[in-house]
Design an enzyme around this catalytic site. Structure first.
Site, PDB file in Angstrom:
ATOM      1  N   SER A 239      48.913   8.906  12.280  1.00 50.92           N
ATOM      2  CA  SER A 239      49.803   8.714  13.421  1.00 50.92           C
ATOM      3  C   SER A 239      50.985   7.835  12.997  1.00 50.92           C
ATOM      4  O   SER A 239      51.690   8.168  12.052  1.00 50.92           O
ATOM      5  CB  SER A 239      49.028   8.110  14.601  1.00 50.92           C
ATOM      6  OG  SER A 239      49.770   8.170  15.790  1.00 50.92           O
TER       7      SER A 239
ATOM      8  N   HIS B 285      45.764  14.423  15.653  1.00 56.42           N
ATOM      9  CA  HIS B 285      45.179  13.625  16.726  1.00 56.42           C
ATOM     10  C   HIS B 285      44.022  14.398  17.353  1.00 56.42           C
ATOM     11  O   HIS B 285      44.082  14.852  18.500  1.00 56.42           O
ATOM     12  CB  HIS B 285      46.251  13.290  17.757  1.00 56.42           C
ATOM     13  CG  HIS B 285      47.282  12.325  17.265  1.00 56.42           C
ATOM     14  ND1 HIS B 285      48.201  12.655  16.290  1.00 56.42           N
ATOM     15  CD2 HIS B 285      47.524  11.034  17.594  1.00 56.42           C
ATOM     16  CE1 HIS B 285      48.978  11.596  16.062  1.00 56.42           C
ATOM     17  NE2 HIS B 285      48.582  10.617  16.839  1.00 56.42           N
TER      18      HIS B 285
ATOM     19  N   GLU C 246      51.615  17.210  11.486  1.00 58.17           N
ATOM     20  CA  GLU C 246      50.857  17.257  12.740  1.00 58.17           C
ATOM     21  C   GLU C 246      51.618  16.459  13.784  1.00 58.17           C
ATOM     22  O   GLU C 246      52.513  15.692  13.450  1.00 58.17           O
ATOM     23  CB  GLU C 246      49.446  16.688  12.547  1.00 58.17           C
ATOM     24  CG  GLU C 246      49.396  15.242  12.071  1.00 58.17           C
ATOM     25  CD  GLU C 246      49.520  14.201  13.176  1.00 58.17           C
ATOM     26  OE1 GLU C 246      49.288  14.544  14.361  1.00 58.17           O
ATOM     27  OE2 GLU C 246      49.864  13.050  12.868  1.00 58.17           O
TER      28      GLU C 246
END
Length: 343
Positions: free
Chosen positions: A139, A313, A243
């Site tokens: 992230s 995630h 992502e």
């Protein structure tokens, strides 16, 4: 471009078979940390968002202990400045202190969120290069794992954070790559369940083929925010993985445009698209689909591309070695480490 001996050997090895091959362009020699072992100490830090309750610290600490590690809390682990886990100076100081501490074998973030971009220029990269050790997260940690690799050559890890869900799938991937020093084949499980065919975690091949290169990437929004900076990796000859979560499709399009315009797509060897969770059109206007956006940006590159890898995630996730040489197979939807990511 002049290749050092390691890069030249990798390029020669990649020449076997009908692979899409490009020279690894990272100017820094590849550094690898020692593998983590039970009894090692993990430094727990909060380089991104603050954690507001006491229990998550207890759960994260207990999870790392259950992995067999001792845990050392950063001096500012529980600090808060706005949404951040302390001021910029405090968060950067904890990263630098953990690298300097010889009793600490590896460093893991408590959680993601935001704020890592604010401290990439405050890390002591000479210290990190002199004392390479495990550093991992995903992230918002995309900033740090890529900046550290770009500035030092250290293989870092896109992996669960301390407060992540340590389910069996994620745990096995982490252990194999970081603790056992193996070269695992990363692939989605085939699990049709009660259905006639698999409906979850499917692989979609956009362009078939195999390619080798250094594995680089992470969260799209965070990676795009590094564009034009001295902390962006060199993507020439790389396998790019991406992502994201909770982004409208038009924003995904804009961030891919930023990477394209920065030159990041100019000489890629291949692309692996992970999960784009809850990335939807939004209300009140039409939009391209994610299929169309990915086709527009990646098909013209004429390199292998597949989508659906268990990266992002999501609860069950692969551990990826950022900067390590890999081989991708876009038809099979796999990533193969070509050498151990740790010593």
């Amino acid at each position: 471009m002049r290749l050092d001996r390691r890069q030249f050997t990798q390029v020669l090895a990649a020449g076997a078979g009908s692979l899409s091959v490009a020279a690894l362009a990272n100017p820094k020699p590849l550094l690898r940390a020692k593998r983590l072992s039970p009894g090692d100490t993990i430094g727990l830090i909060s380089p991104a968002n603050a954690t507001y309750e006491r229990e998550p610290f207890e759960i994260a600490t207990e999870a790392l202990q259950a992995l067999g590690f001792k845990v050392k809390h950063g001096q500012h682990l529980r600090a808060r400045y706005g949404q951040f886990g302390g001021t910029d100076a405090q968060r950067a100081a904890d990263v630098n202190a953990m690298f300097a501490d010889d009793s600490v074998a590896g460093i893991m973030a408590m959680t993601g969120g935001s704020g890592c971009n604010r401290i990439v220029d405050k890390l002591d990269y000479a210290l990190i290069a002199a004392k390479p050790k495990f550093f991992g997260g995903f992230s918002d940690l995309t900033s740090l794992i890529n900046a550290i690799h770009a500035r030092t050559g250290l293989v870092t890890f896109h992996c669960p954070m301390a407060a992540s869900e340590w389910n069996e799938f994620s745990l096995q991937s982490f252990r194999a790559t970081v603790m056992e020093g193996l070269t695992p084949l990363l692939r989605n499980p085939v699990e049709p369940g009660d259905n006639l065919v698999q409906t979850q975690d499917r692989i979609i091949t956009l362009r078939p083929g195999r390619a080798r290169g250094a594995l680089l990437g992470g969260n799209l929004a965070v990676l795009a925010s590094l564009a034009g900076s001295a902390y962006m990796p060199d993507f020439r000859g790389a396998i790019l993985f991406l992502e994201d979560v909770n982004e409208y499709i038009y924003r995904v399009d804009r961030m891919l445009s930023t990477l394209r315009l920065s030159g990041a797509f100019d000489a890629l060897a291949g692309v692996v698209i992970g999960k784009f969770s809850k990335c939807e059109p939004g209300d009140g206007f039409g939009t391209l689909t994610l299929d169309e956006v990915f086709d527009d940006y990646f098909l013209p590159l004429n390199v292998p591309v597949f989508r659906g890898a268990m990266i992002g995630h999501i609860k069950r996730k692969h551990t990826l070695a950022v900067g390590a040489p890999v081989e991708m197979d876009a038809t099979a939807g796999t990533l193969q480490l070509l050498q151990p990511a740790v010593l």
